[in-house]
Design a protein around this motif. Structure first.
Motif, PDB file in Angstrom:
ATOM      1  N   LEU A  99       0.835  -1.200   0.000  1.00 31.61           N
ATOM      2  CA  LEU A  99       0.000   0.000   0.000  1.00 31.61           C
ATOM      3  C   LEU A  99       0.870   1.251   0.000  1.00 31.61           C
ATOM      4  O   LEU A  99       0.640   2.179  -0.782  1.00 31.61           O
ATOM      5  N   TRP A 100       1.884   1.285   0.872  1.00 31.42           N
ATOM      6  CA  TRP A 100       2.744   2.461   0.933  1.00 31.42           C
ATOM      7  C   TRP A 100       3.524   2.643  -0.364  1.00 31.42           C
ATOM      8  O   TRP A 100       3.724   3.771  -0.831  1.00 31.42           O
ATOM      9  N   ALA A 101       3.941   1.543  -0.977  1.00 33.57           N
ATOM     10  CA  ALA A 101       4.666   1.645  -2.245  1.00 33.57           C
ATOM     11  C   ALA A 101       3.783   2.275  -3.314  1.00 33.57           C
ATOM     12  O   ALA A 101       4.241   3.110  -4.112  1.00 33.57           O
ATOM     13  N   LEU A 102       2.511   1.899  -3.329  1.00 31.39           N
ATOM     14  CA  LEU A 102       1.593   2.457  -4.313  1.00 31.39           C
ATOM     15  C   LEU A 102       1.313   3.931  -4.026  1.00 31.39           C
ATOM     16  O   LEU A 102       1.254   4.760  -4.942  1.00 31.39           O
ATOM     17  N   VAL A 103       1.159   4.271  -2.744  1.00 34.45           N
ATOM     18  CA  VAL A 103       0.904   5.664  -2.368  1.00 34.45           C
ATOM     19  C   VAL A 103       2.115   6.532  -2.689  1.00 34.45           C
ATOM     20  O   VAL A 103       2.006   7.574  -3.356  1.00 34.45           O
ATOM     21  N   SER A 104       3.277   6.126  -2.208  1.00 37.58           N
ATOM     22  CA  SER A 104       4.485   6.934  -2.397  1.00 37.58           C
ATOM     23  C   SER A 104       4.919   6.979  -3.852  1.00 37.58           C
ATOM     24  O   SER A 104       5.634   7.897  -4.263  1.00 37.58           O
ATOM     25  N   GLY A 105       4.470   5.994  -4.644  1.00 38.68           N
ATOM     26  CA  GLY A 105       4.807   5.979  -6.060  1.00 38.68           C
ATOM     27  C   GLY A 105       3.870   6.809  -6.915  1.00 38.68           C
ATOM     28  O   GLY A 105       3.967   6.778  -8.144  1.00 38.68           O
ATOM     29  N   GLY A 106       2.960   7.536  -6.294  1.00 37.82           N
ATOM     30  CA  GLY A 106       2.056   8.407  -7.038  1.00 37.82           C
ATOM     31  C   GLY A 106       0.728   7.779  -7.385  1.00 37.82           C
ATOM     32  O   GLY A 106      -0.044   8.347  -8.169  1.00 37.82           O
ATOM     33  N   GLY A 107       0.428   6.617  -6.797  1.00 37.91           N
ATOM     34  CA  GLY A 107      -0.832   5.956  -7.114  1.00 37.91           C
ATOM     35  C   GLY A 107      -2.043   6.577  -6.447  1.00 37.91           C
ATOM     36  O   GLY A 107      -3.185   6.227  -6.781  1.00 37.91           O
ATOM     37  N   TYR A 108      -1.822   7.480  -5.500  1.00 39.91           N
ATOM     38  CA  TYR A 108      -2.920   8.127  -4.781  1.00 39.91           C
ATOM     39  C   TYR A 108      -2.376   9.444  -4.247  1.00 39.91           C
ATOM     40  O   TYR A 108      -1.203   9.537  -3.898  1.00 39.91           O
ATOM     41  N   PRO A 109      -3.186  10.502  -4.166  1.00 39.56           N
ATOM     42  CA  PRO A 109      -2.674  11.780  -3.655  1.00 39.56           C
ATOM     43  C   PRO A 109      -2.108  11.638  -2.246  1.00 39.56           C
ATOM     44  O   PRO A 109      -2.697  10.973  -1.394  1.00 39.56           O
ATOM     45  N   VAL A 110      -0.961  12.257  -1.998  1.00 42.36           N
ATOM     46  CA  VAL A 110      -0.331  12.240  -0.681  1.00 42.36           C
ATOM     47  C   VAL A 110       0.185  13.641  -0.387  1.00 42.36           C
ATOM     48  O   VAL A 110       0.746  14.304  -1.263  1.00 42.36           O
ATOM     49  N   VAL A 111      -0.042  14.112   0.841  1.00 44.22           N
ATOM     50  CA  VAL A 111       0.375  15.453   1.250  1.00 44.22           C
ATOM     51  C   VAL A 111       1.177  15.340   2.536  1.00 44.22           C
ATOM     52  O   VAL A 111       1.200  14.291   3.191  1.00 44.22           O
ATOM     53  N   ALA A 112       1.828  16.423   2.906  1.00 40.58           N
ATOM     54  CA  ALA A 112       2.570  16.456   4.164  1.00 40.58           C
ATOM     55  C   ALA A 112       1.597  16.346   5.334  1.00 40.58           C
ATOM     56  O   ALA A 112       0.449  16.797   5.261  1.00 40.58           O
ATOM     57  N   GLU A 113       2.075  15.753   6.427  1.00 41.29           N
ATOM     58  CA  GLU A 113       1.233  15.567   7.611  1.00 41.29           C
ATOM     59  C   GLU A 113       0.683  16.893   8.123  1.00 41.29           C
ATOM     60  O   GLU A 113      -0.487  16.995   8.501  1.00 41.29           O
ATOM     61  N   ALA A 114       1.509  17.937   8.140  1.00 40.58           N
ATOM     62  CA  ALA A 114       1.054  19.242   8.640  1.00 40.58           C
ATOM     63  C   ALA A 114      -0.073  19.795   7.774  1.00 40.58           C
ATOM     64  O   ALA A 114      -1.027  20.391   8.285  1.00 40.58           O
ATOM     65  N   ASP A 115       0.022  19.605   6.462  1.00 40.15           N
ATOM     66  CA  ASP A 115      -1.043  20.077   5.571  1.00 40.15           C
ATOM     67  C   ASP A 115      -2.318  19.275   5.779  1.00 40.15           C
ATOM     68  O   ASP A 115      -3.424  19.824   5.745  1.00 40.15           O
TER      69      ASP A 115
END
Length: 267
Positions: free
Chosen positions: A87-103
């Motif tokens: 799951l993290w590989a897909l997220v970090s690889g651009g498979g789903y929007p990801v933002v900084a924790e503070a945002d």
């Protein structure tokens, strides 16, 4: 013929499956039965694992404790990267929007995305609780958080967010109001008059007041009657009249909705 050990050895043609019609099932009958039971379990697992792709989102209308295996609620929970590597590989690889924790924490409108968590060992799930997909014929399901119905299987009726309306009447300009009417009947009565008011002569029909008050006489009784009146009020100048409109509705705007949870396949 050998007992098959994988569902992949099964054929859609019954004549090609074991045991063949001319083959004795003994002494392997128990093994055949166990093999086919195993194939059913393999089919179950494949449906569970391959029926929905990784990161697929679906609506779960049951209680959270019964969310299916390999699925997690999309409620902003923090996950360990090593526990969900695919799951993290897909997220970090651009498979789903990801933002900084503070945002993610600072802007509620960014919470449909994953967050990068602590930047090293964790990441955070989107929070779709209480949200609905937007599109033509948008779904009417919602999360099980604030403002949801009492529990799974319950429905909420539609309502509008509580609000007020400003209102005023049209300005009428300077004007007066005509009025007319009559007084109420006062019953039989007489009116006292002084002799000096008419010089002691005239058309008045008078008689000595019964009270014997010196110099005062009475008209003849007139019987029960009312008096008409007519006139206009004083002009009030150009003005308008305030109109109060009461508020109505509840504490949010919503469609009719059902309680449940958005879930995502994570394994």
């Amino acid at each position: 013929m050998p007992v098959p050990d994988s569902i992949d050895y099964l054929s859609t043609d019954p004549a090609n499956n074991y045991p063949l019609g001319s083959e004795s099932v003994f002494p392997n009958l128990d093994n055949y039965l166990r093999a086919h039971a195993a194939f059913i379990a393999q089919l179950r697992d494949r449906i569970n694992s391959d029926g929905l792709p990784l990161m697929a989102v679906m609506w779960w209308g049951g209680v959270r404790a019964s969310i299916p295996a390999r699925m997690l609620a999309l409620d902003g929970q923090v996950l360990n990267r090593t526990a969900y590597p695919a799951l993290w590989a897909l997220v970090s690889g651009g498979g789903y929007p990801v933002v900084a924790e503070a945002d993610w924490l600072g802007d509620p409108l960014r919470r449909a995305s994953f967050s990068a968590g602590n930047g090293a060992t964790t990441f955070r799930m989107p929070d779709l609780n209480g949200k609905q997909p937007n599109g033509i014929g948008a779904a009417t399901v919602r999360g099980d958080g604030a403002f949801a119905a009492a529990g799974p299987g319950r429905m909420q009726d539609a309502q509008n967010l509580s609000h007020t309306h400003g209102a005023s009447s049209d300005q009428a300009g300077h004007h007066t109001h005509y009025f007319s009417g009559s007084t109420g009947a006062s019953g039989g009565h007489t009116h006292g008059i002084r002799r000096g008011d008419y010089g002691g002569t005239g058309a008045y029909s008078v008689r000595q007041a019964e009270s014997n008050v010196a110099g005062v006489e009475q008209t003849e009784p007139a019987g029960a009657h009312a008096h008409d009146f007519i006139g206009t009020t004083d002009g009030s100048g150009a003005h308008a009249h305030a109109i109060a409109v009461n508020s109505a509705g509840g504490d949010e705007a919503r469609m009719k909705s059902a309680t449940g949870t958005w879930v995502m396949r994570v394994l």
